[in-house]
Enzyme design. Structure first.
Site, PDB file in Angstrom:
ATOM      1  N   ARG A 107       0.842  -1.192   0.000  1.00  0.00           N
ATOM      2  CA  ARG A 107       0.000   0.000   0.000  1.00  0.00           C
ATOM      3  C   ARG A 107       0.880   1.247   0.000  1.00  0.00           C
ATOM      4  O   ARG A 107       1.527   1.560   1.000  1.00  0.00           O
ATOM      5  CB  ARG A 107      -0.938   0.023   1.205  1.00  0.00           C
ATOM      6  N   ASP A 166      -3.669   2.639  14.359  1.00  0.00           N
ATOM      7  CA  ASP A 166      -2.881   3.285  13.318  1.00  0.00           C
ATOM      8  C   ASP A 166      -3.465   4.665  13.070  1.00  0.00           C
ATOM      9  O   ASP A 166      -4.306   5.137  13.833  1.00  0.00           O
ATOM     10  CB  ASP A 166      -2.795   2.432  12.059  1.00  0.00           C
TER      11      ASP A 166
END
Length: 538
Positions: A165, A445
């Site tokens: 990603r 996160d």
């Protein structure tokens, strides 16, 4: 060893580090420069389109809805390109940052896929970004290893399929200037990884596979598709070799799922329910709407209201187009020292994964290797084929109103306090270079931290009433600052005096307060935080 000679127009502002010379080769940098020159202006244009659209929504001259101009695509009888064999079964995917130990453990975890993350679970220091590229190249060469605390970590014979990603379009790589302008971080991450790994992966019977974050429209998917077409041409690779799964993690993108798949169709590997960022986006995109104020984060669950509708539409859309509909993240982590708490956490994971597989998802996400077996067992029991793309979900009808339907619930002082503790502690870790951190037995996160600060901003901006043990009260800026101070005392007691003194808690508190009380909602907390890193030479 001297620094590599950069192509004309390229300036590297980071200090030369010989560890990265094998990544920052002249041909690789030339490829990155070409990407920046060809596609950088379009990235900027699309970011401006985001801002203009948001201004129209805030002004009430535009509303969230399915696009009239793309109705023919939604109604059309088309499907995405054929999937490669190693992407047919994706029932459990694990995600994490690109540090060396994480990559080895994740690839060995027994998951079907590992998504190596340059974005939400990674603080984008120059060292993190380039070390990540080195680590991934070593992993694809099958030479990666690590000795730590007397233990040797290396790859098993069978490993997960690797996805990468890159950063979203909104993030720049300020250590790399092309013709005087910072390169979009996503193009930098993609370019280096693709250049060094694509042919190696193809030789191993796999391919260059990606997860694409934070998109808000099919025009952004079109840009990524053009990047893929160009990149395949430049390396002499067959068109359609790159495969990408798009995270549907913004409210605007939920209304353009068909269109996003259509734009990427030869390069598409489906869609994913990026649930935490989606909640954040729902708050952000409707932040000025007094009728869109959410209850406590814990009450915004996947089985109700706008989240349930978005899941149903995503599964129906993907299966209609012949591609995977991936479920969301289980952020829980095993709790070693509390059996009862661990049992309760694992029960939540089981219920979540059972909901996903019964809804029709073809796979799911976990954040910790300890959850791979649990998630796999549930999908194995209820999904006996490699996927359930043939489950067409033809009876599902999701309207505009469904996608905007609010969760019912309460806003509480305890919810506020939890948001403060999570937000400040995550920012503190991020500023130290760690973008993925366990807090209160959850793997947090940037996405979950964004929910925390967005919810505080929303409640403050609209003067929300919060319930508390002492009775309800209106949340004001003054009350908020007092509560932050109280929660910092608690955080200090939890982490210990030494850890608190050596950390960046005061800086994180200041940043969290500024973001939460700003007159204007800042799009991403990582934008201002990244500037702090760059100013420090990181």
């Amino acid at each position: 060893m001297s620094a590599p000679s950069p192509p004309n127009g390229l300036t590297l502002t980071a200090k030369h580090d010989a560890r990265f010379d094998g990544i920052l080769t002249a041909p690789a940098l030339a490829f990155v420069v070409a990407l920046a020159r060809k596609f950088g202006p379009r990235v900027n244009d699309l970011l401006q389109c985001r801002q203009a659209r948001q201004a129209r929504i805030d002004a009430g001259t535009e509303r969230f809805d399915f696009l009239a101009e793309t109705a023919a695509i939604r109604a059309g009888n088309w499907q995405v390109g054929k999937l490669p064999n190693d992407l047919l079964e994706r029932r459990v995917e694990i995600t994490g940052p690109v540090d060396r130990k994480m990559i080895i453990n994740a690839l060995n975890s027994g998951a079907s896929v590992f998504m190596a993350d340059f974005e939400d679970s990674n603080t984008p220091t120059w060292d993190n970004q380039l070390s990540g590229q080195v680590n991934l190249l070593d992993a694809n060469r099958r030479t990666i290893s690590l000795e730590s605390n007397g233990k040797l970590y290396k790859l098993n014979d069978k490993v997960a399929v690797l996805f990468v990603r890159p950063r979203g379009f909104h993030l720049l790589e300020k250590h790399v200037l092309v013709d005087g302008a910072a390169i979009p971080g996503g193009l930098f991450d993609f370019g280096l990884y693709f250049f060094h790994n694509a042919k190696l992966l193809i030789e191993r019977g796999s391919g260059p596979y990606f997860y694409l974050p934070k998109m808000e429209s099919h025009l952004e998917a079109r840009l990524w598709n053009d990047v893929f077409v160009y990149s395949e041409d430049q390396l002499g690779i067959a068109q359609g070799t790159i495969k990408a799964t798009c995270l549907i993690e913004t409210l605007p993108a939920a209304f353009e799922m068909d269109e996003i798949l259509y734009e990427l169709r030869d390069h598409s590997a489906g869609l994913n329910c990026g649930r935490w960022d989606y909640i954040f986006s729902f708050i952000k995109k409707r932040c000025l709407d007094a009728n869109a104020v959410l209850p406590d984060r814990a009450q915004v669950t996947m089985d109700k209201a706008f989240l349930k509708a978005y899941v149903e539409l995503l599964i129906q859309t993907c299966h209609k187009r012949g591609v995977h509909a991936m479920g969301g993240m289980a952020a829980q982590i095993p709790i070693k020292d509390d059996v009862a708490a661990n049992d309760a956490a694992m029960a939540k994971v089981r219920a979540d994964k059972l909901r996903e597989v019964q809804a029709g998802h073809d796979g799911t996400w976990v954040a910790h290797p300890g959850l791979v077996g649990l998630a796999r067992a549930i999908f194995d029991e209820h999904m006996t084929a490699v996927n359930q793309i043939d489950n067409m979900r033809s009876g599902v009808k999701v309207s505009r109103e469904d996608l905007l339907c609010l969760h019912e619930g309460t806003r509480t002082e305890e919810g506020l306090r939890h948001n403060i503790r999570v937000g400040v502690q995550y920012l503190e870790a991020w500023l130290r270079g760690n973008g993925c951190v366990p807090i209160y037995n959850m793997m947090e996160d940037a996405a979950t931290a964004e929910i925390s600060r967005a919810q505080v901003w929303q409640w403050l901006h609209h003067g929300s009433n919060l319930e508390s043990a002492a009775g309800p009260f209106v949340l004001t800026r003054g009350r908020f600052i007092v509560i932050v101070g109280e929660e910092m005392v608690r955080v200090k007691a939890e982490v210990g005096d030494a850890r608190f003194a050596s950390g960046k808690f005061d800086e994180a508190r200041t940043m969290f307060e500024k973001l939460s009380t700003a007159d204007r909602f800042e799009d991403f907390l990582t934008l201002s935080a990244y500037d702090v890193l760059v100013a420090r030479g990181l």
